[in-house]
Scaffold this motif. Structure first.
Motif, short mmCIF file in Angstrom:
data_model
loop_
_atom_site.label_atom_id
_atom_site.label_comp_id
_atom_site.label_asym_id
_atom_site.label_seq_id
_atom_site.Cartn_x
_atom_site.Cartn_y
_atom_site.Cartn_z
N ASP A 82 2.01 2.93 -9.85
CA ASP A 82 0.93 3.42 -8.99
C ASP A 82 1.22 3.26 -7.50
OD1 ASP A 82 -0.57 4.13 -11.23
OD2 ASP A 82 -1.44 2.12 -11.38
N PRO A 85 2.45 4.23 -4.09
CA PRO A 85 2.88 5.48 -3.44
C PRO A 85 4.18 5.27 -2.66
CG PRO A 85 0.73 4.77 -2.60
CD PRO A 85 1.22 3.71 -3.53
N SER A 145 5.22 10.45 -3.52
CA SER A 145 3.92 10.97 -3.08
C SER A 145 4.09 11.94 -1.92
CB SER A 145 3.02 9.82 -2.64
OG SER A 145 2.75 8.97 -3.72
N ASP A 189 0.82 -1.21 0.00
CA ASP A 189 0.00 0.00 0.00
C ASP A 189 0.85 1.26 0.00
OD1 ASP A 189 -2.73 -1.16 0.21
OD2 ASP A 189 -1.83 -2.05 2.00
N GLN A 225 -4.61 7.57 1.76
CA GLN A 225 -5.93 8.00 1.28
C GLN A 225 -5.87 8.56 -0.14
OE1 GLN A 225 -6.97 10.79 4.35
NE2 GLN A 225 -7.60 9.19 5.77
N GLY A 226 -4.69 8.47 -0.77
CA GLY A 226 -4.57 8.90 -2.15
C GLY A 226 -4.00 10.30 -2.34
N ARG A 246 -1.10 13.58 -1.33
CA ARG A 246 0.34 13.82 -1.33
C ARG A 246 0.67 14.57 -0.06
NH1 ARG A 246 2.50 13.75 -7.10
NH2 ARG A 246 4.31 14.55 -6.06
#
Length: 170
Positions: free
Chosen positions: A93, A95, A117, A67, A138-139, A141
């Protein structure tokens, strides 16, 4: 927190909610242990696996899903920014949060341009480390407020005025 053996198998908790898997890469065992302790206290359902070299991290990334990777800039076998580029080539993809001894915007800018990220320094408060990890999971930066100000100041000045001395040399 758990330090997993290098079987890289996926983790599932008893309620079938997926445990967040973090690969923590730093050449100092004490730093890895400290960061893992901070994260385990602040973020539930977290499994932290440690790697001491860039090669160990790359092997782990190829072997199992993650993750988040937390990556030191200074590793014994490869520069962390070069390792970041390798990670992004194999897992674009995934992070990556850079953990660095260097507080300057120069390193952060290079890391972010290479696909990181987020960027934090090793003198970051434990709560801020956890906040950075949460935001990235949580997506989002992450950069610290002081680093964001440095980066914004660089954007607001005439070209070259705030660049590092070695960046101005031709």
């Amino acid at each position: 927190y758990e330090i997993r053996p290098r079987d890289w198998s996926s983790d599932v908790c008893s309620s079938d909610l997926r445990i967040m898997r973090i690969l923590l890469t730093d050449d100092h065992a004490l730093v890895r242990r400290g960061v893992a302790n901070v994260l385990s206290q602040e973020i539930p359902d977290l499994a932290v696996t440690e790697a001491g070299t860039a090669q160990e991290a790359l092997d782990a990334i190829r072997a199992a899903p993650w993750d988040l990777v937390i990556l030191d800039v200074n590793l014994p076998d490869k520069n962390g920014l070069e390792a970041l580029k390798d990670i992004k080539r194999s897992s674009p993809d995934l992070p990556v949060l850079i953990l660095s001894l260097y507080p300057g915007a120069h390193y952060a800018r290079r890391a972010l341009k290479a696909g990181a990220s987020g960027y934090i320094t090793k003198d970051t408060a434990p709560e801020e480390v956890a906040s950075a990890v949460r935001r990235i999971l949580q997506g989002g930066r992450y950069v610290s407020a002081s680093l964001a100000e440095q980066l914004a100041a660089d954007l607001g000045t005439p070209s070259g005025e705030h660049r590092e001395l070695h960046e101005r040399l031709s």
